[in-house]
Each structure stands twice: as structure tokens, then as C-alpha cells.
Design an enzyme around this catalytic site. Structure first.
Site, PDB file in Angstrom:
ATOM      1  N   SER A   1       0.438  -1.372  -0.313  1.00  0.00           N
ATOM      2  CA  SER A   1      -0.011  -0.302   0.214  1.00  0.00           C
ATOM      3  C   SER A   1       0.986   0.999  -0.075  1.00  0.00           C
ATOM      4  O   SER A   1       2.490   0.939   0.478  1.00  0.00           O
ATOM      5  CB  SER A   1      -0.775   0.018   1.068  1.00  0.00           C
TER       6      SER A   1
ATOM      7  N   TYR B   1      -1.900  -1.398  11.102  1.00  0.00           N
ATOM      8  CA  TYR B   1      -2.368  -1.795   9.417  1.00  0.00           C
ATOM      9  C   TYR B   1      -1.613  -1.296   8.531  1.00  0.00           C
ATOM     10  O   TYR B   1      -0.150  -2.595   7.753  1.00  0.00           O
ATOM     11  CB  TYR B   1      -3.525  -1.103   8.823  1.00  0.00           C
TER      12      TYR B   1
ATOM     13  N   LYS C   1       1.959  -4.214   6.889  1.00  0.00           N
ATOM     14  CA  LYS C   1       2.038  -3.558   5.560  1.00  0.00           C
ATOM     15  C   LYS C   1       3.902  -3.714   5.128  1.00  0.00           C
ATOM     16  O   LYS C   1       4.201  -4.912   4.348  1.00  0.00           O
ATOM     17  CB  LYS C   1       1.705  -3.270   4.403  1.00  0.00           C
TER      18      LYS C   1
ATOM     19  N   ASN D   1     -15.709   2.404   5.602  1.00  0.00           N
ATOM     20  CA  ASN D   1     -14.119   3.602   5.947  1.00  0.00           C
ATOM     21  C   ASN D   1     -14.007   4.536   4.697  1.00  0.00           C
ATOM     22  O   ASN D   1     -13.200   5.333   5.550  1.00  0.00           O
ATOM     23  CB  ASN D   1     -12.628   2.573   6.352  1.00  0.00           C
TER      24      ASN D   1
ATOM     25  N   LEU E   1     -13.481   6.179   1.469  1.00  0.00           N
ATOM     26  CA  LEU E   1     -14.056   7.350   0.524  1.00  0.00           C
ATOM     27  C   LEU E   1     -15.922   6.513  -0.339  1.00  0.00           C
ATOM     28  O   LEU E   1     -17.129   7.199  -0.259  1.00  0.00           O
ATOM     29  CB  LEU E   1     -13.494   8.260  -0.053  1.00  0.00           C
TER      30      LEU E   1
ATOM     31  N   PRO F   1      -8.015  12.105  12.040  1.00  0.00           N
ATOM     32  CA  PRO F   1      -6.511  11.160  12.703  1.00  0.00           C
ATOM     33  C   PRO F   1      -5.940  10.547  11.744  1.00  0.00           C
ATOM     34  O   PRO F   1      -6.380   9.441  11.360  1.00  0.00           O
ATOM     35  CB  PRO F   1      -6.629  11.002  13.918  1.00  0.00           C
TER      36      PRO F   1
HETATM   37  P1  NAD Z   1     -11.470  -7.324   1.146  1.00  0.00           P
HETATM   38  O1  NAD Z   1     -11.119  -7.846   2.692  1.00  0.00           O
HETATM   39  O2  NAD Z   1     -12.338  -7.141  -0.032  1.00  0.00           O
HETATM   40  O3  NAD Z   1     -10.443  -8.893   0.434  1.00  0.00           O
HETATM   41  C1  NAD Z   1      -9.219  -9.410   1.738  1.00  0.00           C
HETATM   42  C2  NAD Z   1      -9.748 -10.716   1.813  1.00  0.00           C
HETATM   43  O4  NAD Z   1      -9.097 -11.911   2.250  1.00  0.00           O
HETATM   44  C3  NAD Z   1     -10.840 -10.872   2.528  1.00  0.00           C
HETATM   45  O5  NAD Z   1     -12.051 -12.056   1.000  1.00  0.00           O
HETATM   46  C4  NAD Z   1     -11.010 -12.060   3.238  1.00  0.00           C
HETATM   47  O6  NAD Z   1     -12.427 -12.636   3.393  1.00  0.00           O
HETATM   48  C5  NAD Z   1     -10.276 -12.380   3.522  1.00  0.00           C
HETATM   49  N1  NAD Z   1      -8.682 -13.475   4.478  1.00  0.00           N
HETATM   50  C6  NAD Z   1      -8.884 -11.731   5.421  1.00  0.00           C
HETATM   51  N2  NAD Z   1      -8.159 -12.377   6.650  1.00  0.00           N
HETATM   52  C7  NAD Z   1      -7.707 -13.970   6.061  1.00  0.00           C
HETATM   53  C8  NAD Z   1      -7.545 -14.900   6.066  1.00  0.00           C
HETATM   54  N3  NAD Z   1      -5.807 -15.222   7.635  1.00  0.00           N
HETATM   55  N4  NAD Z   1      -6.910 -16.269   5.471  1.00  0.00           N
HETATM   56  C9  NAD Z   1      -7.411 -16.472   4.810  1.00  0.00           C
HETATM   57  N5  NAD Z   1      -8.052 -15.310   4.038  1.00  0.00           N
HETATM   58  C10 NAD Z   1      -8.886 -14.548   4.590  1.00  0.00           C
HETATM   59  O7  NAD Z   1      -9.321  -6.074   0.867  1.00  0.00           O
HETATM   60  P2  NAD Z   1      -9.637  -6.268  -0.777  1.00  0.00           P
HETATM   61  O8  NAD Z   1      -9.989  -3.995  -0.901  1.00  0.00           O
HETATM   62  O9  NAD Z   1      -9.707  -6.463  -1.623  1.00  0.00           O
HETATM   63  O10 NAD Z   1      -7.567  -5.877   0.120  1.00  0.00           O
HETATM   64  C11 NAD Z   1      -6.897  -7.052  -0.483  1.00  0.00           C
HETATM   65  C12 NAD Z   1      -5.430  -6.809  -0.130  1.00  0.00           C
HETATM   66  O11 NAD Z   1      -5.570  -5.346  -0.279  1.00  0.00           O
HETATM   67  C13 NAD Z   1      -5.549  -6.704   1.414  1.00  0.00           C
HETATM   68  O12 NAD Z   1      -4.450  -7.083   1.513  1.00  0.00           O
HETATM   69  C14 NAD Z   1      -5.518  -4.924   1.526  1.00  0.00           C
HETATM   70  O13 NAD Z   1      -4.375  -4.852   2.608  1.00  0.00           O
HETATM   71  C15 NAD Z   1      -3.986  -4.493   0.432  1.00  0.00           C
HETATM   72  N6  NAD Z   1      -4.556  -3.297  -0.033  1.00  0.00           N
HETATM   73  C16 NAD Z   1      -6.137  -2.554  -0.318  1.00  0.00           C
HETATM   74  C17 NAD Z   1      -6.688  -1.790  -0.597  1.00  0.00           C
HETATM   75  C18 NAD Z   1      -8.063  -0.911  -0.551  1.00  0.00           C
HETATM   76  O14 NAD Z   1      -7.814  -0.221  -0.450  1.00  0.00           O
HETATM   77  N7  NAD Z   1      -8.719  -1.882  -1.011  1.00  0.00           N
HETATM   78  C19 NAD Z   1      -5.025  -0.187  -0.590  1.00  0.00           C
HETATM   79  C20 NAD Z   1      -3.569  -0.994  -0.448  1.00  0.00           C
HETATM   80  C21 NAD Z   1      -3.949  -2.226   0.005  1.00  0.00           C
HETATM   81  N1  UFG Z   2     -12.692  10.905   3.226  1.00  0.00           N
HETATM   82  C1  UFG Z   2     -13.643  12.003   3.702  1.00  0.00           C
HETATM   83  N2  UFG Z   2     -14.447  10.944   4.712  1.00  0.00           N
HETATM   84  C2  UFG Z   2     -15.238   9.662   4.800  1.00  0.00           C
HETATM   85  C3  UFG Z   2     -13.291   8.589   4.094  1.00  0.00           C
HETATM   86  C4  UFG Z   2     -12.696   9.586   3.777  1.00  0.00           C
HETATM   87  O1  UFG Z   2     -13.708  12.308   3.424  1.00  0.00           O
HETATM   88  O2  UFG Z   2     -15.859   8.868   4.901  1.00  0.00           O
HETATM   89  C5  UFG Z   2     -11.281  11.457   2.947  1.00  0.00           C
HETATM   90  C6  UFG Z   2     -10.296  11.062   3.258  1.00  0.00           C
HETATM   91  O3  UFG Z   2     -10.201  11.851   4.274  1.00  0.00           O
HETATM   92  C7  UFG Z   2      -9.083  11.450   2.241  1.00  0.00           C
HETATM   93  C8  UFG Z   2     -10.063  10.581   0.938  1.00  0.00           C
HETATM   94  O4  UFG Z   2     -11.001  10.992   1.593  1.00  0.00           O
HETATM   95  O5  UFG Z   2      -8.790  12.537   2.111  1.00  0.00           O
HETATM   96  C9  UFG Z   2      -9.670   9.181   1.304  1.00  0.00           C
HETATM   97  O6  UFG Z   2      -9.989   8.652   2.425  1.00  0.00           O
HETATM   98  P1  UFG Z   2     -10.098   6.958   2.448  1.00  0.00           P
HETATM   99  O7  UFG Z   2      -9.566   6.089   3.830  1.00  0.00           O
HETATM  100  O8  UFG Z   2     -11.233   6.415   1.227  1.00  0.00           O
HETATM  101  O9  UFG Z   2      -8.570   5.911   1.948  1.00  0.00           O
HETATM  102  P2  UFG Z   2      -7.264   6.816   2.918  1.00  0.00           P
HETATM  103  O10 UFG Z   2      -6.337   6.982   1.450  1.00  0.00           O
HETATM  104  O11 UFG Z   2      -7.376   7.467   4.228  1.00  0.00           O
HETATM  105  O12 UFG Z   2      -6.717   4.804   2.801  1.00  0.00           O
HETATM  106  C10 UFG Z   2      -6.583   4.043   1.661  1.00  0.00           C
HETATM  107  C11 UFG Z   2      -6.617   2.655   2.149  1.00  0.00           C
HETATM  108  C12 UFG Z   2      -5.714   1.785   3.331  1.00  0.00           C
HETATM  109  C13 UFG Z   2      -4.275   2.765   2.552  1.00  0.00           C
HETATM  110  C14 UFG Z   2      -3.928   4.360   2.334  1.00  0.00           C
HETATM  111  C15 UFG Z   2      -2.642   4.688   1.777  1.00  0.00           C
HETATM  112  O13 UFG Z   2      -7.960   2.641   2.806  1.00  0.00           O
HETATM  113  O14 UFG Z   2      -5.886   0.694   2.721  1.00  0.00           O
HETATM  114  O15 UFG Z   2      -4.891   4.479   1.058  1.00  0.00           O
HETATM  115  O16 UFG Z   2      -2.377   3.771   0.868  1.00  0.00           O
HETATM  116  F1  UFG Z   2      -3.470   2.423   3.946  1.00  0.00           F
END
Ligand code: NAD
Ligand code: UFG
Length: 348
Positions: free
Chosen positions: A130, A155, A159, A204, A206, A299
């Protein structure tokens, strides 16, 4: 190739499974469904059958990456060529309340997975990292050679820890070929409207929050901060269409055919959009109003964050192709076709 996709029923994993299957790879998904539904995989199979005219070569295994015996069985039953590792927990706020769960799943689980891979002689691994590992970068756009920052929550630290474990692993044995993909902000859904992001409880992130406001499931968006030093005072991020992101994993697997060691790539678009840009984007796509109010900053948030995506373009031949309008149209199609996510079918 036969690819194990851990967490393949989740948001990014399900979209990546579609792209792998469309490219004629066989896919084995391992998921414990702690944050997803098996329905997503039925939909993956339907999309692939519709798009390719042949049945999807998809096997779903319910199991946990922390379960070494289950992994050993999986590797003995399937001749896996590479692993795309999505499984893990991802809610920033929850990670502060439950750090042990996050370290156990994300760090412990990744280590167990690598041990099982090593024992099975499987050395190709794509890891979901990430942009959070950059902390608060000194300037924009963010390049891969920027110093690693200080993530503000467990979290983010999980990573970073996994990245470091994987770097050490690659140093220990030159057979390893590892791609660390640093995602920026994934958004959007498959164009079919059949798969998309299905957050449990209050979103969580946006984009799912905005789309739930547009559908009427939530009253209004709280915009976290209106006084950032950005174009309109709200936070700026690099939102990348989940299908573009999914395709980046195929490019990383291709890179592994001729390379070993660790490759690190940003997967982003190189463009930054503000919170209010995103609100207007979804209003346009849905033809609905998205009421919002500006509240205090959240925060741990930074003002802005976008990628320099040129390294992935040069080395992987990958770049994001889908723009904001498509991302929002696809988000809205998924949301309006599945107002209750996958639960509509009584599962998940
Ligand atoms: P997601 O929660 O939709 O997918 C994760 C999947 O992993 C789920 O299906 C969950 O059931 C499964 N899982 C969790 N723990 C497990 C375990 N111990 N054993 C087997 N399965 C398990 O999340 P996503 O948005 O698809 O994210 C996928 C990956 O990308 C994650 O590692 C996340 O940290 C990373 N990532 C996501 C974002 C984002 O904004 N979505 C940003 C950066 C990185
Ligand atoms: N935001 C709002 N209101 C909300 C949710 C988000 O104003 O209800 C704003 C945040 O303050 C930020 C933007 O929308 O400015 C994006 O927020 P997200 O929560 O969608 O995404 P982040 O950039 O905070 O976080 C994402 C992933 C994390 C990752 C991070 C850095 O969710 O997993 O990017 O890569 F760690």
C-alpha cells in the site's frame, strides 16, 4: 499458469481472478470469507463464462492462510506456479483497536504462506502492499525510491513489516521472485455490475461511503477536513479503477517469468482528485445528490497522495487506462444493482 489467489473472494481479489481467468490462467482461490462472500466467486465464474464463452477454471477452497496444514494440502493437490496474495485485514481504525489480530493475520499469515510456498517449491509471489508505507512523503508525486515513511497505524505497519520480511526472503534464496505492489486508492467495480466492493457495516473508505449516501442507505458524507492546502481544501488521492489494478497483477506475474529478486511498483494513475471531485463524480454518474458536511480532519490522514506510475509503465508495460467517469459509472452500477451487496442472495 495455475495461480493461487489468497483472499480471492474479496474486493480486489475477485476482480483479479476475473482478469487471470480471462487470460486463460487456472485460478485456485483460498479465502476464509471473514470479509467476503462465496457469492463473489460464483459471479466471477459467470463473468468469465459470459466474456470468454468457456467455463472458468476456478477452484474455491475455504481456508485460512494461517493454517499451515491446509496450505500444505492445497499445494500438494494443485500444481501452483505462482501466488497472488491479497488475504489480510485492511481496516485502519480496527487495526488500532485490535493490533494483535492485524499482526497475526497480515504478518503471521504471510509468513506461514511463504513457509508453505518454500516447502512446496513455489517461489513466485505478488504481494498487496500500500502507498501507506510512504508515510507522509516529502513531495508529490510519490516515486518508489522515496524513503519508506512511518505508517501511522498497525495496519500500515503490518504492510511495511511484510515488505521487509519478503525482502529478506528474496536475499536468502535467489529462486524467489517477488512483486511488491503498492496500491494507491482502489475504487470502481467490474463493468458487468456483478462484482464490486461490499463493505461490512459503515464503510471506512470514501467511494463506498459516497455510493451508500447516493442510494439512500446513509444520510450524508462527512468530509474529513476542509482546510488542507489543496485545490478545494479537501484531501487529494490517486483513485485507481479496480480493473486497472487487477491487470497490474497479471503484468507482475509476466515480469516474474524472466526475473528474480524483489520488484517494487506503485499501482496508481498519477492523477489526484479531491474528496469534492469524487462527490461530484458520483453525483454525475448517479444523477443523484450526495449531501455532505465538512467536519474535522481524520487523525492520521495526509493532505495529498498520488503516484508517479512511470516505473510500472517502463518495467511492466502497465498503466491505468480507465478514468474517473468510468470508475464512478461502474461504482454506481454495482451499488444500484446490489443495494445490499452480496447479502441479497441470503449469503455472506
Ligand atoms: P478485502 O477485505 O475485500 O479482501 C481480503 C480477503 O481476504 C477477504 O476475502 C477476506 O475474507 C480474506 N481474508 C482475510 N484474512 C484471511 C485469512 N487469514 N485467510 C484467508 N483469507 C483471509 O480487501 P481488498 O480491498 O480486496 O484488499 C486486498 C488486499 O489489498 C489486502 O491485503 C489489503 O490490505 C490490500 N490493500 C487494499 C487497499 C484498499 O484500499 N482496498 C489499499 C492498499 C492495499
Ligand atoms: N474521506 C472523507 N470521508 C469519509 C471517508 C474518507 O472525507 O467518510 C476522505 C479522507 O479523509 C481522504 C479520502 O477521503 O482524504 C480518501 O479516504 P479513504 O479512507 O478512502 O482512503 P485513504 O487514502 O485514507 O486510505 C487508503 C486505504 C488504506 C491505505 C491508504 C494509503 O484505505 O488501506 O489508502 O494507501 F493504507
Amino acid at each position: 499458469m495455475k495461480i493461487l489467489v489468497t483472499g480471492g473472494a474479496g474486493y480486489i481479489g475477485s476482480h483479479t481472478a476475473v482478469e487471470l481467468l480471462n487470460a486463460a490462467h487456472d485460478v485456485v482461490v483460498l479465502d476464509n470469507y471473514c470479509n467476503s462472500s462465496a457469492v463473489a466467486l460464483e459471479r466471477v465464474a459467470k463473468i468469465v463464462a459470459d466474456e470468454t464463452g468457456r467455463p472458468a477454471q476456478l477452484t474455491a477452497v475455504e481456508g485460512d492462510i494461517r493454517d499451515r496444514a491446509a496450505l500444505d494440502t492445497l499445494f500438494s493437490e494443485h500444481d501452483i506456479d505462482g501466488v497472488v496474495h491479497f488475504a489480510g485485514l485492511k481496516a485502519v481504525g480496527e487495526s488500532v483497536a485490535k493490533p494483535l489480530e492485524y499482526y497475526e493475520n497480515n504478518v503471521g499469515g504471510s509468513i506461514t504462506l511463504c513457509q508453505a510456498m518454500q516447502a512446496a517449491g513455489v517461489f513466485n509471489l505478488v504481494f498487496s502492499s500500500s502507498a501507506t508505507v510512504y508515510g507522509e512523503p516529502p513531495e508529490m508525486p510519490i516515486r518508489e525510491d522515496f524513503p519508506i515513511g512511518v505508517p501511522t497505524n498497525p495496519y500500515g505497519r503490518s504492510k511495511l513489516m511484510v515488505e521487509e520480511v519478503l525482502q529478506d526472503l528474496a536475499r536468502s534464496n535467489e529462486r524467489w521472485s517477488i512483486a511488491l505492489l503498492r496500491y494507491f486508492n482502489p475504487a470502481g467495480a467490474h463493468v458487468s455490475g456483478l462484482i464490486g466492493e461490499d463493505p461490512q457495516g459503515i464503510p471506512n473508505n470514501l467511494v463506498p461511503y459516497i455510493s451508500q449516501v447516493a442510494i439512500g442507505a446513509r444520510k450524508r458524507l462527512s468530509v474529513f477536513g476542509g482546510d488542507y492546502p489543496t485545490t478545494d481544501g479537501t484531501g487529494v488521492r490517486d483513485y485507481i479503477h479496480v480493473v486497472d489494478l487487477a491487470k497490474g497483477h497479471l503484468s507482475a506475474l509476466n515480469w516474474m517469468q524472466g526475473n528474480s529478486g524483489v520488484g517494487i511498483w506503485n499501482l496508481g494513475t498519477g492523477l489526484g482528485y479531491s474528496v469534492l471531485d469524487m462527490v461530484r463524480g458520483l453525483e454525475k454518474a448517479s444523477a443523484r445528490e450526495v449531501p455532505y458536511e465538512i467536519v474535522d480532519r481524520r487523525p492520521g490522514d495526509i493532505a495529498e497522495c498520488w503516484a508517479d506510475a512511470s516505473k510500472a509503465a517502463a518495467e511492466l508495460g502497465w498503466k491505468a487506462e480507465l478514468g474517473l467517469d468510468q470508475m464512478m459509472a461502474d461504482t454506481w452500477r454495482w451499488q444500484s444493482m446490489n443495494p445490499d451487496g452480496y447479502k441479497k442472495q441470503g449469503q455472506g
